[in-house]
Design a protein around this motif. Sequence first.
Motif, PDB file in Angstrom:
ATOM      1  N   MET A 129       0.939  -1.181   0.107  1.00 32.74           N
ATOM      2  CA  MET A 129       0.096  -0.103  -0.120  1.00 32.74           C
ATOM      3  C   MET A 129       0.902   1.368  -0.182  1.00 32.74           C
ATOM      4  O   MET A 129       0.435   2.342  -0.480  1.00 32.74           O
ATOM      5  CB  MET A 129      -1.018   0.073   1.288  1.00 32.74           C
ATOM      6  CG  MET A 129      -2.202  -1.136   0.930  1.00 32.74           C
ATOM      7  SD  MET A 129      -3.367  -0.600   2.315  1.00 32.74           S
ATOM      8  CE  MET A 129      -4.459  -1.991   1.881  1.00 32.74           C
ATOM      9  N   SER A 130       2.065   1.053   0.255  1.00 36.06           N
ATOM     10  CA  SER A 130       3.168   2.214   0.481  1.00 36.06           C
ATOM     11  C   SER A 130       3.448   2.770  -1.154  1.00 36.06           C
ATOM     12  O   SER A 130       3.910   4.027  -1.313  1.00 36.06           O
ATOM     13  CB  SER A 130       4.400   1.877   0.892  1.00 36.06           C
ATOM     14  OG  SER A 130       4.167   1.505   2.394  1.00 36.06           O
ATOM     15  N   ASP A 131       2.984   1.966  -2.103  1.00 34.25           N
ATOM     16  CA  ASP A 131       3.366   2.257  -3.429  1.00 34.25           C
ATOM     17  C   ASP A 131       1.989   2.322  -4.257  1.00 34.25           C
ATOM     18  O   ASP A 131       1.919   1.966  -5.346  1.00 34.25           O
ATOM     19  CB  ASP A 131       3.997   0.942  -4.047  1.00 34.25           C
ATOM     20  CG  ASP A 131       5.612   1.076  -3.243  1.00 34.25           C
ATOM     21  OD1 ASP A 131       6.282   1.775  -3.051  1.00 34.25           O
ATOM     22  OD2 ASP A 131       5.868  -0.237  -2.613  1.00 34.25           O
ATOM     23  N   ALA A 132       1.366   3.100  -3.677  1.00 35.60           N
ATOM     24  CA  ALA A 132      -0.054   3.472  -4.143  1.00 35.60           C
ATOM     25  C   ALA A 132       0.094   4.539  -5.398  1.00 35.60           C
ATOM     26  O   ALA A 132       1.013   5.650  -5.222  1.00 35.60           O
ATOM     27  CB  ALA A 132      -1.158   3.811  -3.037  1.00 35.60           C
ATOM     28  N   ILE A 133      -0.993   4.872  -6.219  1.00 34.93           N
ATOM     29  CA  ILE A 133      -1.148   5.644  -6.884  1.00 34.93           C
ATOM     30  C   ILE A 133      -2.687   5.849  -7.064  1.00 34.93           C
ATOM     31  O   ILE A 133      -3.443   4.944  -7.207  1.00 34.93           O
ATOM     32  CB  ILE A 133      -0.513   5.231  -8.356  1.00 34.93           C
ATOM     33  CG1 ILE A 133       0.862   5.215  -8.412  1.00 34.93           C
ATOM     34  CG2 ILE A 133      -0.842   6.560  -9.549  1.00 34.93           C
ATOM     35  CD1 ILE A 133       1.527   4.888  -9.847  1.00 34.93           C
ATOM     36  N   PHE A 134      -3.263   7.189  -7.178  1.00 37.00           N
ATOM     37  CA  PHE A 134      -4.682   7.254  -7.046  1.00 37.00           C
ATOM     38  C   PHE A 134      -4.859   7.713  -8.385  1.00 37.00           C
ATOM     39  O   PHE A 134      -4.553   8.771  -8.918  1.00 37.00           O
ATOM     40  CB  PHE A 134      -4.928   8.499  -6.113  1.00 37.00           C
ATOM     41  CG  PHE A 134      -6.441   8.998  -5.748  1.00 37.00           C
ATOM     42  CD1 PHE A 134      -7.139   8.003  -5.082  1.00 37.00           C
ATOM     43  CD2 PHE A 134      -7.093  10.053  -6.689  1.00 37.00           C
ATOM     44  CE1 PHE A 134      -8.704   8.548  -4.907  1.00 37.00           C
ATOM     45  CE2 PHE A 134      -8.136  10.168  -6.260  1.00 37.00           C
ATOM     46  CZ  PHE A 134      -9.017   9.457  -5.482  1.00 37.00           C
ATOM     47  N   VAL A 135      -5.753   6.698  -9.251  1.00 37.87           N
ATOM     48  CA  VAL A 135      -5.794   6.977 -10.579  1.00 37.87           C
ATOM     49  C   VAL A 135      -7.068   7.568 -11.026  1.00 37.87           C
ATOM     50  O   VAL A 135      -7.129   8.180 -12.126  1.00 37.87           O
ATOM     51  CB  VAL A 135      -5.953   5.523 -11.235  1.00 37.87           C
ATOM     52  CG1 VAL A 135      -4.535   4.956 -11.048  1.00 37.87           C
ATOM     53  CG2 VAL A 135      -6.906   4.453 -10.855  1.00 37.87           C
ATOM     54  N   ASN A 136      -8.102   7.635 -10.301  1.00 33.79           N
ATOM     55  CA  ASN A 136      -9.486   8.321 -10.778  1.00 33.79           C
ATOM     56  C   ASN A 136     -10.550   8.162  -9.806  1.00 33.79           C
ATOM     57  O   ASN A 136     -10.302   7.615  -8.790  1.00 33.79           O
ATOM     58  CB  ASN A 136      -9.825   7.034 -11.892  1.00 33.79           C
ATOM     59  CG  ASN A 136     -10.797   7.943 -12.934  1.00 33.79           C
ATOM     60  OD1 ASN A 136     -11.067   9.126 -12.709  1.00 33.79           O
ATOM     61  ND2 ASN A 136     -11.092   7.259 -13.948  1.00 33.79           N
ATOM     62  N   THR A 137     -11.311   9.103  -9.921  1.00 31.65           N
ATOM     63  CA  THR A 137     -12.530   9.234  -9.187  1.00 31.65           C
ATOM     64  C   THR A 137     -13.765   8.634  -9.613  1.00 31.65           C
ATOM     65  O   THR A 137     -13.839   8.425 -10.552  1.00 31.65           O
ATOM     66  CB  THR A 137     -12.957  10.904  -8.859  1.00 31.65           C
ATOM     67  OG1 THR A 137     -13.445  11.557  -9.887  1.00 31.65           O
ATOM     68  CG2 THR A 137     -11.691  11.378  -8.305  1.00 31.65           C
ATOM     69  N   CYS A 138     -14.446   8.128  -8.529  1.00 30.88           N
ATOM     70  CA  CYS A 138     -15.853   7.433  -8.922  1.00 30.88           C
ATOM     71  C   CYS A 138     -16.576   7.369  -7.630  1.00 30.88           C
ATOM     72  O   CYS A 138     -16.254   8.127  -6.480  1.00 30.88           O
ATOM     73  CB  CYS A 138     -15.521   5.843  -9.086  1.00 30.88           C
ATOM     74  SG  CYS A 138     -14.899   5.003  -7.940  1.00 30.88           S
ATOM     75  N   LEU A 139     -17.776   7.232  -7.978  1.00 30.37           N
ATOM     76  CA  LEU A 139     -18.707   7.189  -6.670  1.00 30.37           C
ATOM     77  C   LEU A 139     -18.927   8.642  -5.790  1.00 30.37           C
ATOM     78  O   LEU A 139     -19.084   8.695  -4.716  1.00 30.37           O
ATOM     79  CB  LEU A 139     -18.403   6.149  -5.752  1.00 30.37           C
ATOM     80  CG  LEU A 139     -18.219   4.708  -6.147  1.00 30.37           C
ATOM     81  CD1 LEU A 139     -17.714   3.846  -5.000  1.00 30.37           C
ATOM     82  CD2 LEU A 139     -19.712   4.174  -6.367  1.00 30.37           C
ATOM     83  N   ASN A 140     -18.671   9.536  -6.884  1.00 26.33           N
ATOM     84  CA  ASN A 140     -18.901  11.036  -6.351  1.00 26.33           C
ATOM     85  C   ASN A 140     -20.239  11.594  -6.674  1.00 26.33           C
ATOM     86  O   ASN A 140     -21.216  10.944  -7.316  1.00 26.33           O
ATOM     87  CB  ASN A 140     -17.554  11.840  -6.787  1.00 26.33           C
ATOM     88  CG  ASN A 140     -16.453  11.327  -6.416  1.00 26.33           C
ATOM     89  OD1 ASN A 140     -16.257  11.372  -4.861  1.00 26.33           O
ATOM     90  ND2 ASN A 140     -15.386  11.161  -6.907  1.00 26.33           N
TER      91      ASN A 140
END
Length: 159
Positions: A129-140
């Motif tokens: 989890m330390s190597d996460a990338i936030f790629v896109n939004t959803c459920l907004n």
Amino acid sequence: MDKTNYGALYKAENGSEWNDLQFFIRRCLMQQNTSLPAKVLTVSGGGLAPVGFVSIEILVSQVTGNNETVSNPKISNVPYCRVQGGKNAVIIDPEPDDIGIAVFCQRDISSIKRSKKTSPPGSHRVFSMSDAIFVNTCLNGTPEQYFNLKTKTINYDTT
């Protein structure tokens, strides 16, 4: 057969080599993070600048063998994605409380985040989890400013 689940082992799944092997394989697979829904807590950088970083909270809690819920730790210094090609971009940076998808890289990306070029992994960790990338939004929720190409509608605040 009692199928009461205790973590990765069912009560009825003990006592044979096959069940032991299945349990071992299931435990190994459960340690590999791939992607999970996450909520943005804070945003740093962004705007008319290089892509910034977010801190996120993973929304799917972990469950212990006793069926108790355990929250995931907050993850900071997570790069996020932007639609960009060369010097051309659509700048829509995430905001706190946005929900999106966090993906977890196969290898440690800390040295790449620092140098922004080809680098060896910073450690031997994998699918962390330390190597996460936030790629896109959803459920907004419903946007207030938008470009809708299908209906040829543009709605944005000019103030």
